[in-house]
Design an enzyme around this catalytic site. Structure first.
Site, PDB file in Angstrom:
ATOM      1  N   LEU A  75      49.107 -19.496 -69.051  1.00  0.00           N
ATOM      2  CA  LEU A  75      49.170 -18.160 -68.477  1.00  0.00           C
ATOM      3  C   LEU A  75      49.673 -17.226 -69.574  1.00  0.00           C
ATOM      4  O   LEU A  75      50.489 -17.617 -70.408  1.00  0.00           O
ATOM      5  CB  LEU A  75      50.140 -18.103 -67.289  1.00  0.00           C
ATOM      6  CG  LEU A  75      49.745 -18.830 -66.008  1.00  0.00           C
ATOM      7  CD1 LEU A  75      50.871 -18.715 -64.985  1.00  0.00           C
ATOM      8  CD2 LEU A  75      48.445 -18.286 -65.424  1.00  0.00           C
ATOM      9  N   ASP A  76      49.194 -15.983 -69.568  1.00  0.00           N
ATOM     10  CA  ASP A  76      49.716 -14.996 -70.502  1.00  0.00           C
ATOM     11  C   ASP A  76      51.224 -14.895 -70.340  1.00  0.00           C
ATOM     12  O   ASP A  76      51.761 -15.111 -69.250  1.00  0.00           O
ATOM     13  CB  ASP A  76      49.107 -13.611 -70.218  1.00  0.00           C
ATOM     14  CG  ASP A  76      47.628 -13.542 -70.538  1.00  0.00           C
ATOM     15  OD1 ASP A  76      47.120 -14.454 -71.214  1.00  0.00           O
ATOM     16  OD2 ASP A  76      46.990 -12.571 -70.085  1.00  0.00           O
ATOM     17  N   GLN A  77      51.908 -14.526 -71.405  1.00  0.00           N
ATOM     18  CA  GLN A  77      53.360 -14.400 -71.359  1.00  0.00           C
ATOM     19  C   GLN A  77      53.822 -13.482 -70.230  1.00  0.00           C
ATOM     20  O   GLN A  77      54.807 -13.766 -69.541  1.00  0.00           O
ATOM     21  CB  GLN A  77      53.890 -13.872 -72.697  1.00  0.00           C
ATOM     22  CG  GLN A  77      55.406 -13.744 -72.754  1.00  0.00           C
ATOM     23  CD  GLN A  77      55.909 -13.321 -74.122  1.00  0.00           C
ATOM     24  OE1 GLN A  77      55.114 -13.015 -75.010  1.00  0.00           O
ATOM     25  NE2 GLN A  77      57.211 -13.308 -74.314  1.00  0.00           N
TER      26      GLN A  77
END
Length: 235
Positions: A75-77
């Protein structure tokens, strides 16, 4: 959630701080990643990641332990939500090979009201030298990306939408909605970032997949996060 899988209760002593474990058995760990936490390390940050925290957890404080976790997906940060980690190379390979059959739903608060309340956004996504993703008409340069969505609730200036991720490209949801004039609230990279939010309003809400050992279908759903409820009131 399928309770036929034998669960291992997380040890409170070594429970990763700020990274709730929803499920654990001998093959997998399912966690809820908070916004701001990296999935895996980078050149700049190696220890404050979900991968590092879970490796430390499965080693139970023993640095010599051979136990480790394997990254199945990311997942994106700035995106919060459900993440699956494997506890063996075999489990990782099975889950990644079967990834097309894994059903993933996200919740997003986007700017404005969508004209079409339900539909699918499709484009070829590629990335420039500045690591910014964008759509290209050239199918030889980009990867086909499909994002299905449905509006759940509308406010004066924002909409809460359910997203069925049909493909999993980098920044796919953020780019698709930004390019259609409805950036995800709080998105400083692809939106205006003027909503005043401290977080990106994107959450991996639910995931349904085949367990690598039992081959039973497992489903996890976080529902609407509390901070999303507060964000909707604020917006």
């Amino acid at each position: 959630m399928d309770n036929m899988i034998k669960e291992q209760r997380p040890s409170k002593k070594h429970q990763p701080r700020g990274l709730p474990i929803l499920h654990e058995d001998k093959d997998i760990i399912v966690v809820v990643k908070p916004t701001g936490l990296l999935t895996i390390g980078t050149d700049r940050e190696k220890s404050r990641t979900a991968h590092y925290l879970l490796n430390d957890y499965v080693r139970k404080g023993n640095p010599k332990s051979s136990n480790r976790v394997y990254v199945v997906h990311r997942l994106d940060q700035d995106t919060s939500g459900l993440l699956i980690f494997a506890k063996s190379e075999e489990a990782k390979k099975f889950l990644q090979k079967d990834w097309e059959n894994t059903e993933k739903h996200y919740l997003a608060i986007v700017c404005g009201k969508l004209k079409e309340k339900e539909g699918t956004i499709s484009s070829y996504l590629t990335e420039n030298k500045a690591y910014k993703v964008y759509s290209t008409p050239d199918s030889t340069k980009g990867k086909l990306s499909k994002t299905a969505y449905k509006v759940i609730k509308e406010g004066k200036e924002v909409s809460l939408i359910d997203i069925h991720l049909l493909t999993g490209r980098k920044h796919q949801i953020r780019v698709h909605f930004a390019e259609n004039g409805h950036p995800v609230a709080g998105d400083k990279k692809y939106g205006t970032g003027t909503s005043g939010l401290k977080r990106l309003a994107l959450h991996a809400r639910s995931i349904s997949f085949t367990h690598p050992y039992s081959h039973k279908i497992m489903t996890f759903d976080t529902g609407l996060p509390e901070d999303f409820t507060r964000l909707l009131r604020k917006l």
